[in-house]
Write an enzyme that holds these catalytic residues in place. Sequence first.
Site, short mmCIF file in Angstrom:
data_model
loop_
_atom_site.label_atom_id
_atom_site.label_comp_id
_atom_site.label_asym_id
_atom_site.label_seq_id
_atom_site.Cartn_x
_atom_site.Cartn_y
_atom_site.Cartn_z
N CYS A 188 32.24 21.76 28.93
CA CYS A 188 30.82 21.92 28.60
C CYS A 188 30.55 23.35 28.16
O CYS A 188 30.89 24.29 28.88
CB CYS A 188 29.96 21.57 29.81
SG CYS A 188 28.22 21.97 29.57
N CYS B 116 28.34 15.99 29.61
CA CYS B 116 28.66 16.85 30.73
C CYS B 116 28.15 16.10 31.96
O CYS B 116 26.98 15.75 32.04
CB CYS B 116 27.93 18.18 30.58
SG CYS B 116 28.00 19.14 32.09
N LYS C 161 2.38 4.52 1.22
CA LYS C 161 2.44 5.11 2.56
C LYS C 161 2.36 6.62 2.39
O LYS C 161 3.32 7.25 1.95
CB LYS C 161 3.72 4.70 3.26
CG LYS C 161 3.81 5.25 4.68
CD LYS C 161 4.96 4.65 5.43
CE LYS C 161 4.96 5.07 6.89
NZ LYS C 161 5.11 6.52 7.07
N LYS D 18 10.67 2.53 3.10
CA LYS D 18 10.70 3.95 2.77
C LYS D 18 11.42 4.21 1.45
O LYS D 18 12.35 3.49 1.09
CB LYS D 18 11.42 4.73 3.89
CG LYS D 18 10.81 4.56 5.26
CD LYS D 18 9.44 5.18 5.39
CE LYS D 18 9.48 6.64 5.75
NZ LYS D 18 9.88 6.93 7.11
N CYS E 261 24.72 21.28 36.11
CA CYS E 261 24.92 22.05 34.87
C CYS E 261 23.65 22.80 34.49
O CYS E 261 22.58 22.19 34.34
CB CYS E 261 25.34 21.11 33.74
SG CYS E 261 25.29 21.89 32.11
N CYS F 298 28.26 24.98 31.12
CA CYS F 298 28.69 25.21 32.50
C CYS F 298 30.21 25.28 32.64
O CYS F 298 30.72 25.60 33.72
CB CYS F 298 28.12 24.15 33.43
SG CYS F 298 28.86 22.53 33.17
N GLU G 276 0.85 -1.20 0.00
CA GLU G 276 0.00 0.00 0.00
C GLU G 276 0.88 1.24 0.00
O GLU G 276 1.91 1.26 0.67
CB GLU G 276 -0.87 0.01 1.28
CG GLU G 276 -1.69 -1.24 1.44
CD GLU G 276 -2.42 -1.29 2.79
OE1 GLU G 276 -2.35 -0.31 3.56
OE2 GLU G 276 -3.05 -2.33 3.06
N ASP H 82 2.09 10.54 3.41
CA ASP H 82 2.67 11.33 4.48
C ASP H 82 1.62 12.33 4.95
O ASP H 82 1.62 13.49 4.57
CB ASP H 82 3.92 12.04 3.95
CG ASP H 82 4.76 12.58 5.08
OD1 ASP H 82 4.51 12.18 6.23
OD2 ASP H 82 5.65 13.39 4.82
N TYR I 154 -7.64 8.37 3.00
CA TYR I 154 -7.59 6.99 2.52
C TYR I 154 -7.59 6.07 3.73
O TYR I 154 -6.86 6.30 4.69
CB TYR I 154 -6.31 6.72 1.71
CG TYR I 154 -6.41 7.11 0.26
CD1 TYR I 154 -7.50 6.72 -0.52
CD2 TYR I 154 -5.39 7.86 -0.35
CE1 TYR I 154 -7.58 7.08 -1.86
CE2 TYR I 154 -5.47 8.22 -1.68
CZ TYR I 154 -6.57 7.83 -2.43
OH TYR I 154 -6.65 8.18 -3.74
S1 IVH Z 1 -0.64 0.48 8.85
C1 IVH Z 1 -0.83 -1.55 12.52
N1 IVH Z 1 -0.89 1.37 6.39
O1 IVH Z 1 2.32 5.23 8.73
C2 IVH Z 1 -0.23 -0.90 11.35
N2 IVH Z 1 0.03 2.84 8.01
O2 IVH Z 1 4.26 4.36 11.27
C3 IVH Z 1 -0.08 0.55 11.50
N3 IVH Z 1 0.57 5.07 7.16
O3 IVH Z 1 1.27 7.18 11.09
C4 IVH Z 1 -0.26 1.37 10.33
N4 IVH Z 1 -0.08 4.72 5.09
O4 IVH Z 1 -0.70 6.63 9.57
C5 IVH Z 1 -0.49 1.66 7.63
N5 IVH Z 1 -1.18 2.01 4.19
C6 IVH Z 1 -0.79 2.30 5.43
C7 IVH Z 1 -0.29 3.58 5.78
C8 IVH Z 1 0.13 3.80 7.09
C9 IVH Z 1 0.42 5.61 5.94
C10 IVH Z 1 1.11 5.78 8.34
C11 IVH Z 1 0.28 5.65 9.57
C12 IVH Z 1 1.23 5.85 10.70
C13 IVH Z 1 2.53 5.48 10.09
C14 IVH Z 1 3.02 4.19 10.73
#
Ligand code: IVH
Length: 698
Positions: free
Chosen positions: A433, A451, A139, A339, A456, A436, A137, A141, A249
């Site tokens: 430091c 430190c 991901k 990622k 401090c 301090c 899927e 942002d 989504y």
């Molecule tokens: S699954 C239990 N699916 O990624 C599984 N997360 O670190 C947890 N995110 O902030 C999330 N697209 O909002 C899942 N297709 C996707 C996603 C997704 C974006 C985000 C999620 C969370 C972060 C997870």
Amino acid sequence: MRSARRTSPSLANSLTASKAHSENTETAARRLAKLRRSLHYHAHRYYVLDDPTIADGEYDRLFQELLDLEARFPELVSPDSPSHRVGGAVLDGFQPVRHQRPMLSLENVFTSGELADFIGRLRRYLKWEEELACMVEPKLDGLAVELVYAQGILVSGSTRGDGLVGEDITAQLKTVRGIPLQLHPWQEPPPENLQVRGEVFLSKSGFATLNRQRGEAGKPLFANPRNAAAGSLRQLDPAITAQRPLAFYVYGLGNPEVLGLASQEELLQRLAAYGFPVNPLTALCHSEQEVESRYHHLHELRPTLDYDMDGVVVKVNIIALQERLGATARAPRWAVAWKFPASQATTRIEGVEFQVGRTGVITPVARLSPVVIDGVLVRRATLHNQDEIQRKDIRLHDTVLVQRAGDVIPEVVKVISEARSGQEVQLVFPELCPACGQPLARKVGEAAVRCINTACGGQLIQRLIHFAGKSGMDFEGLGKKQVELLVEKGLVADFADFFTLDAASLAQLDGWGERSAAKVLAAINRRTEVSLARLLMALGIRHVGEVTAEALAAHYLSLDALRSTSQEQLLDVAGIGVEVAASVHNFFHHPATAILLERLQAAGLRIMGAQPQAAGQGEEQGLAGRVFLFTGSLATLSRNEAKQLAQAAGARVATSLSRQVTDLVVGARPGSKKAEAERLGLSILTEEAFMQLLQRDG
Ligand code: IVH
């Protein structure tokens, strides 16, 4: 009303009027129900399916009719009315909402090798010989949100928050067009409770339009779509949220078992049938190879999409397998975020500062020629530590490659050595430091230079900033700048001082005035009663983050119990290892801590009773009370994996044989421990028996 015998003429009139009204009410209710159905249907065709079947003008006319009728019959406004799309009453603040199940995070991988390791680990654990089908899927942002549907009606919407407790943004989320206010009818009645999770985001074009409008209105611009989406959701006035082109989504459920489906694929199909938008780029991949080509395909598509995507999420498709894999306190084991390579830019190092953190660690930070990465202006980047500076041979005035990934602080990746002119200057790590002036120290085997002066001032300021900040007491209105000012003016010198601040001294501070003073005092007052977990977080004990603080609070229930515990006993708390136990124990046995806690209590701080941790929630507690020791080499797991699995099931893991150990797990070439364990009469398990135990009780 019917039983009123002595009816006065005027009451009789109003009764007739009320009867007429009730007839009208019935007609209005019928008409409203029809309008709601029709508007829901057309909104879904428009916003989710992108395939409208009526003209915009016609939709607007129906909507207006609904608004007019609801204005005349406010008692008929239902929680799923499309009128919520335009925003309701303005709120005074956001209420906390505890998620019924924790909203976990995801582990990250960055290379195909790391993904292969991840999948390999799952297959070994599951003893799965064939290919493992995975959903891939996009991901996005944006912001993770949870939507709770009771009997099919949206009743609550919240942010992820710290994963356990988020903020109530129901009214704001109702304005997001793609979010159904009621589940579309399905063959079976809707589940009693459905915890839907997904991402709210702003498209790149929506972001550009919004910023253009803001620029024209002379308002500050948002740095990127994610910040704009967050800012839009956290509007106390939902009508403002309604004007922002937010999208949604769906990607999963907090309680998937209620639908009784076999796979993530079916789950997403069902959610689509319920009216949720599912990202059309989601695909089921039948082999590791397919996952990899899908990742590259989406990476290529990335620049052509109208939203930010920072990677893909790879999820084991079969839900029964997901259940067998379970989750750690932080993330599910059946999913991983792969990622995309981080966004990078080159710029020059103009200077280097050495900052003192709250635990005394000195962090070198580069001051950069400002550079835009992913729409964000970057002026500073961390150089991490002394070793990293040496390893990368970073010098003052070097041209460097800087990278920004998600929310983390930008970092210097490498020096562009071809760009050197010979004018660059070697960086010298300070011996004293910067705050301090006391000598710095570095422990053998540690990268951090610290430190070690407990008095401090630099560390103290950072501890105070942390105490007042979001992951501490969360005193609204007391950010870094404000705390620095309070310290500079001598108003705050330790944690307890926050609770004895007075309005007059605050109001005199530069740029404060009576209103801000009153607001800050009110914010502090709201926190004179805190949960044990929050206090533990706020105290800034080394190695104690959210999850550990919650675990300690749930285990000990009171500060006194925690203070009088032994280091050994601390190891009984699920998820706490030797290092954390030592840190917590040292903290509570430091003489300064006793004084600090006494002062906090004298200043009026009260700690609310904690709730014992419910078994089987979040972490499985099937092996609670057992202490495992591993010996010999295991065939399918690394030591660390075995340890994590045992701990996730509620057990403790020992590093040497003692009377506390209940089970010895023996791999190949076990050495002398096995004989000793036999002599002590301990339970001795093969690796296979251990795995079976986990599957049965874990
Ligand atoms: S699954 C239990 N699916 O990624 C599984 N997360 O670190 C947890 N995110 O902030 C999330 N697209 O909002 C899942 N297709 C996707 C996603 C997704 C974006 C985000 C999620 C969370 C972060 C997870």
